[in-house]
Design a protein around this motif. Structure first.
Motif, PDB file in Angstrom:
ATOM      1  N   MET A   1      18.176 -13.384 -35.160  1.00 54.14           N
ATOM      2  CA  MET A   1      18.909 -14.160 -34.584  1.00 54.14           C
ATOM      3  C   MET A   1      18.737 -15.148 -33.621  1.00 54.14           C
ATOM      4  N   ASP A   2      17.778 -14.772 -32.386  1.00 59.12           N
ATOM      5  CA  ASP A   2      17.420 -15.792 -31.647  1.00 59.12           C
ATOM      6  C   ASP A   2      16.636 -17.013 -32.137  1.00 59.12           C
ATOM      7  N   ARG A   3      15.920 -16.717 -33.103  1.00 55.31           N
ATOM      8  CA  ARG A   3      15.160 -17.852 -33.833  1.00 55.31           C
ATOM      9  C   ARG A   3      16.076 -18.705 -34.535  1.00 55.31           C
ATOM     10  N   ARG A   4      16.903 -18.086 -35.225  1.00 54.82           N
ATOM     11  CA  ARG A   4      17.985 -18.846 -36.095  1.00 54.82           C
ATOM     12  C   ARG A   4      18.835 -19.599 -35.006  1.00 54.82           C
ATOM     13  N   MET A   5      19.181 -19.235 -33.877  1.00 56.95           N
ATOM     14  CA  MET A   5      20.074 -20.021 -32.881  1.00 56.95           C
ATOM     15  C   MET A   5      19.218 -21.026 -32.308  1.00 56.95           C
ATOM     16  N   MET A   6      17.923 -21.077 -32.255  1.00 59.93           N
ATOM     17  CA  MET A   6      17.009 -21.584 -31.434  1.00 59.93           C
ATOM     18  C   MET A   6      16.832 -23.055 -32.692  1.00 59.93           C
ATOM     19  N   GLU A   7      16.659 -22.389 -33.852  1.00 61.16           N
ATOM     20  CA  GLU A   7      16.427 -23.704 -34.998  1.00 61.16           C
ATOM     21  C   GLU A   7      17.681 -24.446 -35.097  1.00 61.16           C
TER      22      GLU A   7
END
Length: 89
Positions: free
Chosen positions: A72-78
């Motif tokens: 989720m963190d990765r997606r948010m950053m992307e």
């Protein structure tokens, strides 16, 4: 005049007990377990297995949660990066 001789008794490899008398090596006898004792051991083993399973499940759940959090963190950053890039254009 005879010499005075002190002896500790016959010489052997058996260990000395507290009283100083030599003791033969202890004989170990195996006693058969009663049904109750066997049942208690089985129950203890089952409880240990259950506790282990419970701990494993908790650990697995925590790992999965962390993995999901990372995703989720990765997606948010992307998404943030994509928005910034879109705003620059």
């Amino acid at each position: 005049m005879g010499g005075l001789v002190l002896s500790a008794g016959p010489v052997s490899s058996a260990p000395l007990s507290v009283s100083g008398v030599q003791v033969d090596s202890p004989i170990v006898t195996q006693v058969q377990m009663t049904r109750m004792e066997r049942r208690m051991m089985e129950r203890r083993m089952m409880e240990r297995r259950m506790m282990q399973r419970r701990m494993d499940r908790r650990m697995d759940r925590r790992m999965m949660e962390r993995r999901m959090d990372r995703r989720m963190d990765r997606r948010m950053m992307e998404r943030r990066m994509n928005r910034r890039m879109m705003n620059r254009m």
